[in-house]
Write an enzyme that holds these catalytic residues in place. Structure first.
Site, short mmCIF file in Angstrom:
data_model
loop_
_atom_site.label_atom_id
_atom_site.label_comp_id
_atom_site.label_asym_id
_atom_site.label_seq_id
_atom_site.Cartn_x
_atom_site.Cartn_y
_atom_site.Cartn_z
N CYS A 10 -16.65 -30.89 -106.94
CA CYS A 10 -15.74 -30.36 -105.92
C CYS A 10 -14.35 -30.94 -106.16
O CYS A 10 -14.19 -31.96 -106.77
CB CYS A 10 -16.22 -30.78 -104.53
SG CYS A 10 -17.90 -30.30 -104.22
N ARG A 54 -12.29 -27.31 -112.08
CA ARG A 54 -13.57 -28.05 -111.96
C ARG A 54 -14.70 -27.12 -111.53
O ARG A 54 -15.85 -27.49 -111.54
CB ARG A 54 -13.40 -29.19 -110.94
CG ARG A 54 -12.31 -30.17 -111.29
CD ARG A 54 -12.01 -31.08 -110.11
NE ARG A 54 -13.05 -32.07 -109.94
CZ ARG A 54 -12.97 -33.30 -110.44
NH1 ARG A 54 -11.90 -33.66 -111.11
NH2 ARG A 54 -13.93 -34.17 -110.26
N TRP A 87 -18.26 -26.73 -104.55
CA TRP A 87 -19.22 -26.16 -105.47
C TRP A 87 -20.56 -26.30 -104.77
O TRP A 87 -21.07 -27.40 -104.57
CB TRP A 87 -19.21 -26.92 -106.80
CG TRP A 87 -19.97 -26.27 -107.90
CD1 TRP A 87 -19.54 -25.28 -108.74
CD2 TRP A 87 -21.32 -26.53 -108.29
NE1 TRP A 87 -20.51 -24.93 -109.64
CE2 TRP A 87 -21.62 -25.67 -109.37
CE3 TRP A 87 -22.30 -27.39 -107.83
CZ2 TRP A 87 -22.86 -25.67 -110.01
CZ3 TRP A 87 -23.54 -27.41 -108.44
CH2 TRP A 87 -23.81 -26.53 -109.53
N ASN A 125 -17.58 -34.77 -101.42
CA ASN A 125 -17.99 -34.38 -102.78
C ASN A 125 -19.23 -35.21 -103.09
O ASN A 125 -19.15 -36.43 -103.12
CB ASN A 125 -16.86 -34.68 -103.78
CG ASN A 125 -17.26 -34.30 -105.20
OD1 ASN A 125 -18.30 -33.69 -105.42
ND2 ASN A 125 -16.42 -34.68 -106.16
N GLY A 126 -20.36 -34.55 -103.28
CA GLY A 126 -21.61 -35.30 -103.55
C GLY A 126 -22.77 -34.63 -102.84
O GLY A 126 -22.69 -33.50 -102.39
N GLU A 144 -23.16 -26.60 -131.05
CA GLU A 144 -21.93 -26.58 -130.23
C GLU A 144 -21.39 -25.16 -130.15
O GLU A 144 -20.98 -24.69 -129.09
CB GLU A 144 -20.91 -27.54 -130.83
CG GLU A 144 -19.48 -27.36 -130.39
CD GLU A 144 -19.22 -27.55 -128.89
OE1 GLU A 144 -20.13 -27.99 -128.16
OE2 GLU A 144 -18.11 -27.21 -128.45
N LYS A 166 -20.87 -22.98 -126.69
CA LYS A 166 -19.60 -22.36 -126.31
C LYS A 166 -19.76 -20.87 -126.06
O LYS A 166 -19.25 -20.33 -125.07
CB LYS A 166 -18.58 -22.58 -127.44
CG LYS A 166 -18.00 -23.97 -127.43
CD LYS A 166 -17.07 -24.17 -126.24
CE LYS A 166 -16.60 -25.60 -126.13
NZ LYS A 166 -17.68 -26.57 -125.93
N GLU A 197 -21.77 -20.36 -122.74
CA GLU A 197 -21.14 -20.81 -121.48
C GLU A 197 -19.88 -20.00 -121.18
O GLU A 197 -19.45 -19.94 -120.03
CB GLU A 197 -20.82 -22.30 -121.53
CG GLU A 197 -19.70 -22.73 -122.45
CD GLU A 197 -19.35 -24.20 -122.28
OE1 GLU A 197 -19.47 -24.74 -121.18
OE2 GLU A 197 -18.94 -24.82 -123.28
N HIS A 245 -39.69 -22.05 -139.66
CA HIS A 245 -40.71 -22.65 -138.78
C HIS A 245 -40.79 -21.93 -137.45
O HIS A 245 -41.19 -22.52 -136.44
CB HIS A 245 -40.40 -24.15 -138.58
CG HIS A 245 -40.45 -24.92 -139.86
ND1 HIS A 245 -41.62 -25.22 -140.51
CD2 HIS A 245 -39.45 -25.39 -140.63
CE1 HIS A 245 -41.35 -25.88 -141.63
NE2 HIS A 245 -40.03 -26.00 -141.73
N LYS A 270 -16.06 -28.44 -114.52
CA LYS A 270 -15.52 -29.25 -115.61
C LYS A 270 -16.20 -30.62 -115.65
O LYS A 270 -16.37 -31.20 -116.71
CB LYS A 270 -14.02 -29.44 -115.44
CG LYS A 270 -13.36 -30.24 -116.56
CD LYS A 270 -13.49 -29.54 -117.89
CE LYS A 270 -12.88 -30.32 -119.03
NZ LYS A 270 -13.16 -29.71 -120.35
#
Ligand code: AGP
Length: 618
Positions: free
Chosen positions: A2, A27, A74, A98-99, A491, A495, A498, A514, A613
């Protein structure tokens, strides 16, 4: 996760809070709100969705007030609706959080018995009513010294709740005092001229002050217009260092780029240069570990290194493993923080644990490093934000110097992490005498070339944009690489998924046979990272295996590699270079590929859905 902003001083408009929250919106959030105290009353406006939905409501707030708080939420408990948005109000109190409050149900039952009425489904509203309840008790105990009553009430609340929190608190009974308290979620205090601030990140305050204090866990602050006091949760007054932040507001702007992410991709050469700056002697070939922040670590003591991280930072660690093991001749384990923290720990006083985190606030990494410390490991935090929670609990804090990274998708921070980890590898090896002067000098020379090689690679952006248009309609894409390019493949997949929400999977090319090769058919694109390094021939064979089953190849290889280009649907050439330089170039290509694919798909590249973020809640 948040965004938090708070103000007390000579006067601030609703726009002040709005712009502060704009600085934090990268964020990730899904509702927002502002509360101000004016004329003896609490005034609140909240909105579902993005900040633009709140902006049209600012006219209903006082045009100016001496105190206020703002929040971007959030959602954790309760859907992202206006009713669930913060700040939450209980009588004369407005509170943001926030939490996560884990025992909110039992507290809610208690408060409902005390006739408190709940208007939201959130855990945060419980904290607001509990604070109101505790304050009413403390008013009697402190003969109506309201500031002392509020301080004691907050101390009672933080003893009662279980979970994580960063609180911002104002009261119409105390219209000139801003309160805050934290555990695990970040709170920064900004010190201005006749005004003081709180925020969840330095970027929200950089326009107003560069003098900041980072509140630590179990601390409470009481801010007035021209003074502040900080206490521990036992009520003891404590003194804190005042940081002078060396970022500028300009660094936070897009500087002509269409998105923060694109700006930050193109800032990678500078980020790498900044990470190298003053940490190597390019003449006598030394690495200055002290300049890397290594002051307390006993470099000769540890016999094993564990790197703990999440997401992109984990892939930086996985890449660094190749070089730490080679240069330092010891075992390097790279662990997902969210797994490490719950598993039996093999860390001990002969282990060096390196926490890699751009934000320095990732809760899984923070809690994992606490486990490492409980097992007497030496700990280093490799972070991008000075004074972050992870940096403050480690023995040493190494700043990666990428500059502020605003885009949710980490790009220049990844490059800065890799450089910093390579410098640590070379510096440890030099001190432990496990590397020859020739190898040291050769690798230092190569690292000094990285920025210019990245700059050249970034010139392929338009071509990568064209190629990305082939991926826009895809449902799934595979990425393969070997050796140091294996973490880069993962990576690149992270990217793409997301940012464009296309499923993507990266894996070691040798793993194809495999199982994953069963996925290959004429509908599937495979991104093949195949520079002419030690693994080239093997990857080249893997590409033939894919082609023979109809797979569509997008290859990243050395310019002039006509063989590779001839068997690829699309080919992206990078400059031939030494192995240690390669990951910076292939990751830059894949960052651009993900950026352009997402943009061509119409996705929000700076604030992808569901993401934040900094993941400060579990
Ligand atoms: C990176 O693109 C992602 N946004 C995410 O995986 C990120 O790397 C991860 O959450 C770790 O963040 P940190 O580096 O701030 O700890």
């Amino acid at each position: 996760m948040c965004g938090v902003i708070g103000y007390v001083g000579k006067g601030a408009s609703p726009e002040f809070f709005f712009l502060g929250l704009k600085r934090l919106e990268y964020r990730g959030y899904d509702s927002t709100g502002i509360a101000m105290v004016f004329d003896g009353k609490i005034h609140v406006q909240r909105a579902e969705g993005k900040l633009i939905n709140l902006h049209e409501k600012l006219q209903h707030l006082p045009s100016r007030a001496n105190i206020g708080i703002g929040h971007t939420r959030w959602a954790t408990h309760g859907r992202p609706t206006e009713d669930n948005a913060h700040p939450h109000v209980s009588g004369h109190i407005a509170l943001l959080h926030n939490g996560i409050i884990e025992n909110y149900r039992e507290i809610k039952n208690f408060l409902q018995e005390k006739k408190y009425v709940f208007l939201s489904d959130t855990d945060t509203e419980v904290a607001a009513h509990l604070l109101h309840y505790e304050f009413s008790l403390e008013q009697k105990n402190t003969s109506h010294n309201n500031i002392l009553a509020m301080k004691n009430a907050i101390l009672n609340v933080v003893k009662t709740i279980k979970g994580t929190f960063a609180f911002g608190i104002i009261s119409s009974l105390i219209p000139d005092v801003l309160f805050t308290a934290k555990y695990a979620s970040p709170i920064i205090i900004g010190l201005g001229e006749n005004e003081n601030y709180i925020a969840s990140g330095m970027t929200a305050l950089i326009d107003h002050t560069k003098k900041m204090i980072v509140l630590d866990d179990y601390e409470l602050a009481i801010l007035k217009q021209d003074s502040y006091e900080i206490f521990d949760f036992q009520g003891n007054k404590i003194e804190k260092n005042i940081l002078s932040v060396d970022w500028s507001a300009q660094m936070l702007e897009k500087n002509g780029f269409s998105h923060f992410m694109l700006k930050e991709i193109f800032e990678q050469p500078e980020a790498v240069a900044q990470s190298l700056n003053s940490r190597i002697d390019p003449i006598d070939y030394h690495v200055f570990l002290e300049e890397l922040g290594i002051k307390n670590t006993n470099v000769l003591l540890f016999e094993k290194i564990q790197i703990i991280a999440c997401g992109t930072s984990f892939y930086a660690g996985l890449l660094a493993k190749f070089y730490l093991e080679k240069f330092c001749c010891l075992t390097v384990e790279v662990e997902l923080a969210s797994e490490y923290r719950y598993r039996y720990s093999t860390s001990n006083n002969k282990t060096l644990v390196i926490a890699v985190s751009q934000s320095g606030e990732t809760i899984d990494t923070l809690q994992a490093i606490k486990v490492a410390k409980e097992n007497n490991a030496q700990t280093i935090a490799l972070v991008n934000v000075r004074g972050s929670s992870i940096g403050r609990i480690c023995d040493d804090e190494s700043i990666m110097h990428a500059g502020p990274e605003v885009g949710v998708a980490s790009t220049k921070a990844f490059s800065a992490q890799v450089v910093s980890l390579l410098l640590l590898a070379l510096g440890f090896a030099e001190k432990r005498k496990t590397i020859s002067k020739e190898t040291l000098s050769c690798n230092i020379d190569n690292l000094l070339k990285v920025s210019s090689y990245i700059e050249k690679t970034l010139k392929e952006s338009d071509k990568i944009n064209q190629i990305s248009q082939k991926l826009v309609a895809e449902k799934s894409v595979l990425f393969i690489g070997r050796g140091p390019q294996w973490p880069i493949a993962m990576e690149g997949a992270l990217k793409l998924k997301e940012l464009s929400y296309i499923h993507a999977e990266g894996f070691a090319a040798g793993e194809l046979k495999h199982g994953p090769i069963a996925l290959i058919d004429e509908n599937l694109y495979v991104i093949c990272i195949a520079p002419k390094d030690a693994y080239y021939e093997k990857v080249y064979s893997n590409i033939h295996e894919i082609k023979s089953r109809g797979g569509k190849i997008i290859a990243i290889g050395f310019e002039g590699d006509k063989d590779l280009e001839s068997i690829s649907e699309h080919f992206i050439g990078i400059s031939p270079c030494e192995e240690i330089i390669l990951p910076f170039l292939t990751s830059a290509v894949l960052h651009l590929l993900a950026y352009w694919t997402a943009l061509n798909k119409g996705c929000d590249v700076d604030q992808p859905r569901n993401l934040a973020k900094s993941v400060t809640v579990e």
